[in-house]
Design a protein around this motif. Structure first.
Motif, PDB file in Angstrom:
ATOM      1  N   ASP A 178       7.666  60.673  20.211  1.00  0.00           N
ATOM      2  CA  ASP A 178       8.659  60.957  21.234  1.00  0.00           C
ATOM      3  C   ASP A 178       9.562  59.741  21.464  1.00  0.00           C
ATOM      4  O   ASP A 178       9.095  58.686  21.879  1.00  0.00           O
ATOM      5  N   LEU A 179      10.876  59.902  21.186  1.00  0.00           N
ATOM      6  CA  LEU A 179      11.812  58.799  21.373  1.00  0.00           C
ATOM      7  C   LEU A 179      12.078  58.502  22.841  1.00  0.00           C
ATOM      8  O   LEU A 179      12.743  57.511  23.155  1.00  0.00           O
ATOM      9  N   ARG A 180      11.594  59.328  23.746  1.00  0.00           N
ATOM     10  CA  ARG A 180      11.766  59.017  25.159  1.00  0.00           C
ATOM     11  C   ARG A 180      10.935  57.794  25.544  1.00  0.00           C
ATOM     12  O   ARG A 180      11.290  57.053  26.453  1.00  0.00           O
ATOM     13  N   LEU A 214      21.834  61.551  23.530  1.00  0.00           N
ATOM     14  CA  LEU A 214      21.167  62.850  23.540  1.00  0.00           C
ATOM     15  C   LEU A 214      19.914  62.762  22.667  1.00  0.00           C
ATOM     16  O   LEU A 214      19.802  61.907  21.789  1.00  0.00           O
ATOM     17  N   LEU A 215      19.003  63.675  22.899  1.00  0.00           N
ATOM     18  CA  LEU A 215      17.797  63.787  22.083  1.00  0.00           C
ATOM     19  C   LEU A 215      17.747  65.189  21.508  1.00  0.00           C
ATOM     20  O   LEU A 215      17.668  66.173  22.255  1.00  0.00           O
ATOM     21  N   PHE A 216      17.851  65.286  20.171  1.00  0.00           N
ATOM     22  CA  PHE A 216      17.945  66.587  19.503  1.00  0.00           C
ATOM     23  C   PHE A 216      19.071  67.419  20.118  1.00  0.00           C
ATOM     24  O   PHE A 216      18.904  68.604  20.418  1.00  0.00           O
ATOM     25  N   THR A 220      18.914  63.897  27.889  1.00  0.00           N
ATOM     26  CA  THR A 220      17.588  63.326  28.129  1.00  0.00           C
ATOM     27  C   THR A 220      17.693  62.241  29.191  1.00  0.00           C
ATOM     28  O   THR A 220      18.716  61.566  29.285  1.00  0.00           O
ATOM     29  N   ASP A 221      16.638  62.087  29.977  1.00  0.00           N
ATOM     30  CA  ASP A 221      16.694  61.113  31.060  1.00  0.00           C
ATOM     31  C   ASP A 221      16.357  59.700  30.607  1.00  0.00           C
ATOM     32  O   ASP A 221      16.628  58.731  31.316  1.00  0.00           O
ATOM     33  N   GLN A 222      15.786  59.571  29.389  1.00  0.00           N
ATOM     34  CA  GLN A 222      15.509  58.238  28.886  1.00  0.00           C
ATOM     35  C   GLN A 222      15.336  58.240  27.371  1.00  0.00           C
ATOM     36  O   GLN A 222      14.949  59.247  26.784  1.00  0.00           O
ATOM     37  N   THR A 228      18.797  57.066  30.538  1.00  0.00           N
ATOM     38  CA  THR A 228      20.008  57.598  29.911  1.00  0.00           C
ATOM     39  C   THR A 228      20.518  58.819  30.669  1.00  0.00           C
ATOM     40  O   THR A 228      21.211  59.661  30.116  1.00  0.00           O
ATOM     41  N   ALA A 229      20.162  58.914  31.945  1.00  0.00           N
ATOM     42  CA  ALA A 229      20.606  60.049  32.749  1.00  0.00           C
ATOM     43  C   ALA A 229      22.128  60.057  32.879  1.00  0.00           C
ATOM     44  O   ALA A 229      22.741  61.121  33.036  1.00  0.00           O
TER      45      ALA A 229
END
Length: 344
Positions: A178-180, A214-216, A220-222, A228-229
Protein backbone atom coordinates in the motif's frame (compact mmCIF):
# COMPACT_ATOMS: atom_id res chain seq x y z
CA UNK A 1 35.69 4.20 -6.27
CA UNK A 2 38.42 2.41 -8.20
CA UNK A 3 39.00 2.84 -11.92
CA UNK A 4 37.71 -0.72 -12.53
CA UNK A 5 34.59 0.04 -10.49
CA UNK A 6 33.97 3.15 -12.55
CA UNK A 7 34.33 1.32 -15.85
CA UNK A 8 32.07 -1.50 -14.62
CA UNK A 9 29.42 0.92 -13.40
CA UNK A 10 29.57 2.80 -16.70
CA UNK A 11 29.21 -0.38 -18.79
CA UNK A 12 26.38 -1.80 -16.70
CA UNK A 13 24.59 1.56 -16.56
CA UNK A 14 24.52 1.65 -20.35
CA UNK A 15 23.39 -1.98 -20.68
CA UNK A 16 20.74 -1.48 -18.01
CA UNK A 17 18.92 1.07 -20.15
CA UNK A 18 17.51 -1.85 -22.15
CA UNK A 19 17.41 -4.59 -19.54
CA UNK A 20 14.79 -5.26 -16.88
CA UNK A 21 16.30 -6.56 -13.61
CA UNK A 22 13.00 -8.15 -12.68
CA UNK A 23 10.37 -6.90 -10.29
CA UNK A 24 10.69 -9.81 -7.90
CA UNK A 25 14.41 -9.15 -7.50
CA UNK A 26 13.65 -5.50 -6.68
CA UNK A 27 11.14 -6.50 -4.04
CA UNK A 28 13.58 -8.92 -2.41
CA UNK A 29 16.24 -6.20 -2.37
CA UNK A 30 13.86 -3.77 -0.70
CA UNK A 31 13.03 -6.33 1.96
CA UNK A 32 16.72 -7.09 2.49
CA UNK A 33 17.49 -3.38 2.85
CA UNK A 34 14.68 -3.12 5.40
CA UNK A 35 16.31 -5.85 7.47
CA UNK A 36 19.88 -4.62 7.19
CA UNK A 37 19.33 -0.86 7.49
CA UNK A 38 20.55 1.96 5.33
CA UNK A 39 23.84 1.54 3.54
CA UNK A 40 26.41 4.05 2.39
CA UNK A 41 26.26 5.83 -0.97
CA UNK A 42 29.03 3.66 -2.40
CA UNK A 43 27.48 0.46 -1.00
CA UNK A 44 24.19 1.37 -2.66
CA UNK A 45 26.07 1.89 -5.90
CA UNK A 46 27.58 -1.57 -5.58
CA UNK A 47 24.14 -3.10 -5.00
CA UNK A 48 22.91 -1.38 -8.16
CA UNK A 49 25.80 -2.90 -10.12
CA UNK A 50 24.98 -6.37 -8.75
CA UNK A 51 21.39 -6.00 -9.90
CA UNK A 52 22.48 -5.03 -13.39
CA UNK A 53 24.90 -7.97 -13.53
CA UNK A 54 22.03 -10.31 -12.71
CA UNK A 55 19.90 -8.65 -15.38
CA UNK A 56 22.57 -8.96 -18.05
CA UNK A 57 23.11 -12.64 -17.28
CA UNK A 58 19.38 -13.35 -17.36
CA UNK A 59 18.92 -11.48 -20.63
CA UNK A 60 21.88 -13.31 -22.18
CA UNK A 61 20.45 -16.68 -21.16
CA UNK A 62 17.08 -15.85 -22.69
CA UNK A 63 18.69 -14.62 -25.89
CA UNK A 64 20.51 -17.91 -26.16
CA UNK A 65 17.78 -20.40 -25.84
CA UNK A 66 6.59 12.99 8.25
CA UNK A 67 6.67 15.77 5.74
CA UNK A 68 4.00 18.52 5.74
CA UNK A 69 2.47 20.64 3.01
CA UNK A 70 3.75 24.18 2.73
CA UNK A 71 2.38 27.30 1.08
CA UNK A 72 3.38 27.97 -2.54
CA UNK A 73 7.03 28.97 -2.97
CA UNK A 74 8.83 30.91 -5.72
CA UNK A 75 10.24 28.76 -8.47
CA UNK A 76 13.80 27.55 -7.99
CA UNK A 77 16.39 28.66 -10.59
CA UNK A 78 15.82 26.81 -13.85
CA UNK A 79 18.46 24.36 -15.01
CA UNK A 80 20.07 25.07 -18.38
CA UNK A 81 18.30 22.28 -20.25
CA UNK A 82 15.87 22.39 -23.17
CA UNK A 83 12.54 23.75 -21.97
CA UNK A 84 9.42 21.58 -22.09
CA UNK A 85 7.18 24.33 -20.76
CA UNK A 86 5.61 25.12 -24.14
CA UNK A 87 3.68 21.86 -24.16
CA UNK A 88 4.51 19.36 -21.39
CA UNK A 89 1.86 16.96 -22.68
CA UNK A 90 3.29 16.90 -26.20
CA UNK A 91 4.78 13.60 -27.32
CA UNK A 92 8.08 13.18 -29.09
CA UNK A 93 11.44 11.43 -28.87
CA UNK A 94 14.42 12.57 -26.90
CA UNK A 95 13.18 15.38 -24.65
CA UNK A 96 15.49 16.52 -21.83
CA UNK A 97 13.82 16.76 -18.41
CA UNK A 98 15.04 17.41 -14.88
CA UNK A 99 14.44 14.58 -12.41
CA UNK A 100 14.96 14.86 -8.65
CA UNK A 101 16.57 11.99 -6.74
CA UNK A 102 17.77 11.45 -3.18
CA UNK A 103 21.36 11.28 -2.05
CA UNK A 104 23.20 11.70 1.24
CA UNK A 105 24.84 14.83 2.67
CA UNK A 106 26.43 15.65 6.05
CA UNK A 107 23.01 17.00 7.05
CA UNK A 108 21.12 13.88 6.02
CA UNK A 109 19.37 12.99 2.76
CA UNK A 110 18.65 15.81 0.31
CA UNK A 111 17.43 16.13 -3.26
CA UNK A 112 19.77 16.36 -6.25
CA UNK A 113 18.92 16.96 -9.91
CA UNK A 114 19.73 14.79 -12.89
CA UNK A 115 18.97 15.64 -16.51
CA UNK A 116 17.48 12.67 -18.35
CA UNK A 117 16.14 12.16 -21.86
CA UNK A 118 12.63 10.71 -22.06
CA UNK A 119 10.39 9.60 -24.90
CA UNK A 120 6.77 10.68 -25.30
CA UNK A 121 5.21 13.28 -23.01
CA UNK A 122 7.94 15.13 -21.04
CA UNK A 123 5.61 15.48 -18.05
CA UNK A 124 4.69 11.80 -18.07
CA UNK A 125 8.26 10.67 -18.67
CA UNK A 126 9.71 12.88 -15.94
CA UNK A 127 7.41 11.66 -13.14
CA UNK A 128 7.89 8.08 -14.29
CA UNK A 129 11.67 8.47 -13.98
CA UNK A 130 11.31 10.06 -10.53
CA UNK A 131 9.34 6.98 -9.43
CA UNK A 132 12.04 4.72 -10.88
CA UNK A 133 10.40 3.49 -14.10
CA UNK A 134 11.05 3.93 -17.82
CA UNK A 135 8.48 4.26 -20.61
CA UNK A 136 8.13 0.47 -20.84
CA UNK A 137 7.48 0.08 -17.13
CA UNK A 138 10.91 -1.39 -16.44
CA UNK A 139 12.96 -0.49 -13.39
CA UNK A 140 15.13 2.56 -14.11
CA UNK A 141 18.02 3.69 -11.94
CA UNK A 142 19.59 7.15 -11.86
CA UNK A 143 22.61 7.34 -14.16
CA UNK A 144 24.65 8.77 -11.28
CA UNK A 145 25.10 5.85 -8.89
CA UNK A 146 25.31 8.25 -5.92
CA UNK A 147 21.61 9.03 -6.41
CA UNK A 148 18.61 6.86 -5.64
CA UNK A 149 14.85 6.67 -6.05
CA UNK A 150 13.28 5.25 -2.89
CA UNK A 151 9.79 4.53 -4.24
CA UNK A 152 8.74 0.95 -3.45
CA UNK A 153 9.27 -1.76 -6.08
CA UNK A 154 6.57 -1.98 -8.78
CA UNK A 155 5.54 1.68 -8.28
CA UNK A 156 4.16 3.23 -11.46
CA UNK A 157 3.47 6.90 -12.20
CA UNK A 158 1.77 8.96 -14.87
CA UNK A 159 0.93 12.66 -15.08
CA UNK A 160 -1.22 15.16 -16.93
CA UNK A 161 -2.28 18.79 -16.76
CA UNK A 162 -5.84 18.83 -15.39
CA UNK A 163 -8.53 21.27 -16.48
CA UNK A 164 -8.60 22.98 -13.08
CA UNK A 165 -4.99 24.17 -13.43
CA UNK A 166 -3.24 21.51 -11.35
CA UNK A 167 -0.84 18.76 -12.29
CA UNK A 168 -2.34 15.35 -11.61
CA UNK A 169 0.11 12.55 -10.83
CA UNK A 170 -1.44 9.10 -10.55
CA UNK A 171 0.55 6.45 -8.72
CA UNK A 172 0.03 2.71 -8.77
CA UNK A 173 1.94 -0.50 -8.28
CA UNK A 174 1.73 -3.67 -6.28
CA UNK A 175 -1.71 -3.85 -4.60
CA UNK A 176 -0.08 -5.86 -1.82
CA UNK A 177 2.23 -2.94 -0.94
CA UNK A 178 0.00 0.00 0.00
CA UNK A 179 1.55 3.30 -1.16
CA UNK A 180 -0.48 5.15 1.45
CA UNK A 181 2.01 3.90 4.05
CA UNK A 182 5.75 4.63 4.02
CA UNK A 183 6.51 1.00 4.96
CA UNK A 184 10.20 0.50 5.62
CA UNK A 185 11.15 4.04 4.56
CA UNK A 186 12.33 6.52 7.21
CA UNK A 187 9.91 9.42 7.55
CA UNK A 188 12.42 11.94 6.15
CA UNK A 189 13.10 9.87 3.03
CA UNK A 190 9.38 9.29 2.46
CA UNK A 191 8.77 13.04 2.61
CA UNK A 192 11.65 13.71 0.21
CA UNK A 193 10.35 11.07 -2.22
CA UNK A 194 7.02 12.91 -2.42
CA UNK A 195 8.86 16.25 -2.68
CA UNK A 196 10.99 14.87 -5.52
CA UNK A 197 7.86 13.86 -7.42
CA UNK A 198 6.26 17.29 -6.90
CA UNK A 199 9.35 19.21 -8.03
CA UNK A 200 9.95 16.91 -11.00
CA UNK A 201 6.37 17.42 -12.19
CA UNK A 202 6.54 21.20 -11.72
CA UNK A 203 9.84 21.51 -13.59
CA UNK A 204 8.52 19.38 -16.47
CA UNK A 205 5.38 21.55 -16.65
CA UNK A 206 7.49 24.70 -16.57
CA UNK A 207 5.33 26.23 -13.83
CA UNK A 208 4.99 25.93 -10.08
CA UNK A 209 1.48 24.54 -10.39
CA UNK A 210 -0.06 22.65 -7.45
CA UNK A 211 0.37 18.89 -7.74
CA UNK A 212 -2.53 16.57 -6.93
CA UNK A 213 -1.41 13.04 -6.08
CA UNK A 214 -3.80 10.18 -6.87
CA UNK A 215 -3.63 6.48 -6.09
CA UNK A 216 -4.82 4.24 -8.93
CA UNK A 217 -6.46 7.35 -10.46
CA UNK A 218 -8.48 8.02 -7.31
CA UNK A 219 -8.08 10.71 -4.63
CA UNK A 220 -6.15 9.62 -1.56
CA UNK A 221 -5.58 11.26 1.80
CA UNK A 222 -1.92 10.26 1.98
CA UNK A 223 1.01 8.86 0.02
CA UNK A 224 3.96 7.32 1.86
CA UNK A 225 2.49 8.76 5.04
CA UNK A 226 2.47 12.33 3.62
CA UNK A 227 -0.87 14.13 3.62
CA UNK A 228 -2.23 14.50 0.09
CA UNK A 229 -5.80 15.55 0.89
CA UNK A 230 -5.01 18.87 -0.85
CA UNK A 231 -2.73 19.57 -3.84
CA UNK A 232 0.91 19.99 -2.88
CA UNK A 233 3.42 22.76 -3.58
CA UNK A 234 7.19 22.59 -3.45
CA UNK A 235 8.62 23.07 0.04
CA UNK A 236 11.26 25.76 0.74
CA UNK A 237 14.64 24.89 -0.79
CA UNK A 238 16.59 24.85 2.46
CA UNK A 239 16.29 21.50 4.17
CA UNK A 240 15.11 19.87 0.94
CA UNK A 241 17.72 20.57 -1.75
CA UNK A 242 21.43 19.87 -1.40
CA UNK A 243 23.62 22.95 -0.92
CA UNK A 244 25.48 22.12 -4.13
CA UNK A 245 24.21 20.25 -7.18
CA UNK A 246 25.92 19.72 -10.55
CA UNK A 247 24.11 20.12 -13.86
CA UNK A 248 27.01 19.62 -16.29
CA UNK A 249 28.91 17.53 -17.15
CA UNK A 250 26.71 14.46 -17.44
CA UNK A 251 27.74 11.28 -15.64
CA UNK A 252 30.12 9.07 -17.68
CA UNK A 253 30.81 11.80 -20.24
CA UNK A 254 33.75 11.30 -22.62
CA UNK A 255 35.71 14.56 -22.90
CA UNK A 256 38.35 15.20 -25.55
CA UNK A 257 41.63 16.44 -24.11
CA UNK A 258 41.65 19.23 -26.70
CA UNK A 259 38.26 20.57 -25.61
CA UNK A 260 37.39 22.74 -22.61
CA UNK A 261 35.36 21.16 -19.82
CA UNK A 262 32.51 23.40 -18.73
CA UNK A 263 31.10 22.68 -15.27
CA UNK A 264 27.71 24.13 -14.32
CA UNK A 265 25.56 23.75 -11.27
CA UNK A 266 23.65 25.36 -8.44
CA UNK A 267 25.10 26.24 -5.07
CA UNK A 268 24.28 27.93 -1.79
CA UNK A 269 27.16 29.24 0.34
CA UNK A 270 27.66 32.18 2.65
CA UNK A 271 30.01 33.91 0.21
CA UNK A 272 28.53 32.47 -2.96
CA UNK A 273 31.73 30.46 -3.64
CA UNK A 274 31.76 26.83 -4.79
CA UNK A 275 35.06 24.95 -5.19
CA UNK A 276 35.25 22.66 -8.21
CA UNK A 277 38.08 20.17 -8.68
CA UNK A 278 39.09 17.41 -11.07
CA UNK A 279 40.17 14.38 -9.00
CA UNK A 280 41.54 11.10 -10.46
CA UNK A 281 39.25 8.25 -9.44
CA UNK A 282 42.34 6.41 -8.16
CA UNK A 283 43.46 9.34 -5.98
CA UNK A 284 42.29 11.88 -3.44
CA UNK A 285 43.90 15.15 -4.51
CA UNK A 286 42.62 17.29 -7.40
CA UNK A 287 44.92 17.76 -10.39
CA UNK A 288 43.27 21.12 -11.00
CA UNK A 289 40.85 23.19 -8.95
CA UNK A 290 38.87 26.38 -9.45
CA UNK A 291 36.63 28.55 -7.30
CA UNK A 292 33.34 29.48 -8.91
CA UNK A 293 31.20 32.28 -7.59
CA UNK A 294 27.45 32.07 -8.04
CA UNK A 295 25.73 34.80 -9.99
CA UNK A 296 23.97 36.17 -6.92
CA UNK A 297 24.09 35.84 -3.17
CA UNK A 298 21.21 35.14 -0.85
CA UNK A 299 19.76 32.09 0.82
CA UNK A 300 18.59 30.28 -2.31
CA UNK A 301 20.49 28.13 -4.78
CA UNK A 302 22.24 30.19 -7.45
CA UNK A 303 23.86 29.14 -10.75
CA UNK A 304 27.63 28.85 -11.03
CA UNK A 305 29.93 27.97 -13.93
CA UNK A 306 33.65 27.21 -14.24
CA UNK A 307 35.74 26.13 -17.24
CA UNK A 308 38.76 23.80 -17.19
CA UNK A 309 41.50 23.65 -19.82
CA UNK A 310 42.29 19.94 -20.20
CA UNK A 311 45.38 20.35 -22.38
CA UNK A 312 47.77 19.31 -19.62
CA UNK A 313 45.48 16.70 -18.05
CA UNK A 314 46.48 13.07 -18.60
CA UNK A 315 43.82 10.83 -20.20
CA UNK A 316 41.89 8.74 -17.71
CA UNK A 317 38.90 8.63 -15.39
CA UNK A 318 38.20 11.60 -13.14
CA UNK A 319 35.60 12.77 -10.65
CA UNK A 320 34.39 16.32 -11.08
CA UNK A 321 33.84 17.33 -7.46
CA UNK A 322 31.84 20.45 -6.54
CA UNK A 323 32.13 21.43 -2.89
CA UNK A 324 30.20 24.00 -0.87
CA UNK A 325 31.32 24.81 2.70
CA UNK A 326 28.86 23.85 5.40
CA UNK A 327 27.14 27.08 6.51
CA UNK A 328 26.82 25.65 10.02
CA UNK A 329 30.60 25.72 10.38
CA UNK A 330 30.92 22.02 11.18
CA UNK A 331 33.66 21.61 8.59
CA UNK A 332 31.76 18.96 6.61
CA UNK A 333 31.22 20.30 3.08
CA UNK A 334 28.30 19.43 0.87
CA UNK A 335 29.51 17.82 -2.36
CA UNK A 336 28.24 16.55 -5.67
CA UNK A 337 30.26 14.56 -8.19
CA UNK A 338 30.26 13.48 -11.82
CA UNK A 339 32.57 10.83 -13.21
CA UNK A 340 34.05 11.62 -16.62
CA UNK A 341 36.71 10.12 -18.90
CA UNK A 342 39.31 12.35 -20.51
CA UNK A 343 40.47 10.91 -23.87
CA UNK A 344 43.39 11.85 -26.08
Amino acid sequence: MTSDDTRMARLFSQVAQGVDPGDRLEELLAEARDRSGRSSRRRLAAVGVVLVVASVLAAFAVARGDSTRTSPQPAAPALPVPSTASDPDATGPGTAVTVYYLSDTPDGPRLFREVRVVDGSPLDGAVRAAAGRDERGRKQYPVDTDYRSVWPPLTTASARLAADGVIEVSLGGDPQRDLRSRGYLPAQEAGLAVEALVRTAQDAAGQRLPVRLLLFDRPTDQILGVSTAEPLDAAPDRGVLADVSLTDPAENLLVDQDEALVVRGLGRTAGGAVTVGLVPVTGDEPVVERTARSEEGGDGLRPFVVTFDLTGIAPGDYDVVARAPDPSGSGLPHTDTRTITVVD
